[in-house]
Design a protein around this motif. Structure first.
Motif, PDB file in Angstrom:
ATOM      1  N   LYS A  50       1.260  -1.302  -0.111  1.00 51.91           N
ATOM      2  CA  LYS A  50       0.571  -0.249   0.050  1.00 51.91           C
ATOM      3  C   LYS A  50       0.781   0.841   0.325  1.00 51.91           C
ATOM      4  O   LYS A  50       1.453   1.329   0.789  1.00 51.91           O
ATOM      5  N   SER A  71      -9.296  -4.968  -1.563  1.00 50.76           N
ATOM      6  CA  SER A  71      -8.681  -4.768  -0.880  1.00 50.76           C
ATOM      7  C   SER A  71      -7.636  -5.284  -0.129  1.00 50.76           C
ATOM      8  O   SER A  71      -6.150  -5.748   0.331  1.00 50.76           O
ATOM      9  N   ASP A 129      -3.226  -2.117  -3.339  1.00 45.69           N
ATOM     10  CA  ASP A 129      -3.666  -0.724  -4.214  1.00 45.69           C
ATOM     11  C   ASP A 129      -2.594  -0.301  -4.974  1.00 45.69           C
ATOM     12  O   ASP A 129      -1.656  -0.535  -4.207  1.00 45.69           O
TER      13      ASP A 129
END
Length: 132
Positions: free
Chosen positions: A9, A104, A109
């Motif tokens: 992320k 997610s 992401d």
């Protein structure tokens, strides 16, 4: 059986090792119960709330996180843990439950911050000009 997975992320990268054990979850060699802020801890433990209740007592998870801030690290760890649980148990139902709850949990992401350009203080903003 030992399973290695990872999650990303922003600039945070989490690498999780899932093995048979007694229910220990360690983040950077520290028990997950000691992780602060509490919001991050709850985010990291989200995959266990969706999975079966007795699943956590059967496995040990070690997560190493580097880069990013606490929120990005929490999301990266969450993805790595969820992927590890699905891979370790080879469970299609659990995978579908994660995908229906939040994609997610299993998919990184890919968004990144845009780089700064010349002529302004940031990626899009430009310096002001006055003609007087």
């Amino acid at each position: 059986m030992v399973t290695n997975t990872s999650g990303k992320k922003k600039t945070a990268v989490a690498r999780a090792t899932v093995s048979d054990g007694t229910g220990k979850v360690r983040i950077n060699s520290q028990p997950v119960e000691l992780i602060e802020p509490e919001q991050s801890r709850l985010k990291m433990l989200e995959p266990f709330r969706i999975a079966e209740a007795d699943l956590r007592e059967e496995i040990d998870i070690d997560v190493e996180i580097s880069g990013g801030g606490f929120a990005g690290q929490a999301d990266a760890a969450r993805t790595a843990i969820a992927r590890g649980l699905v891979q370790h148990n080879n469970d299609a139902e659990l995978r579908d439950a994660y995908l229906s709850f939040d994609r997610s949990l299993l998919v990184n992401d890919v968004r990144q911050s845009e780089s700064k350009k010349w002529g302004g203080p940031g990626a899009r903003a430009r310096y002001q000009k006055s003609y007087r």
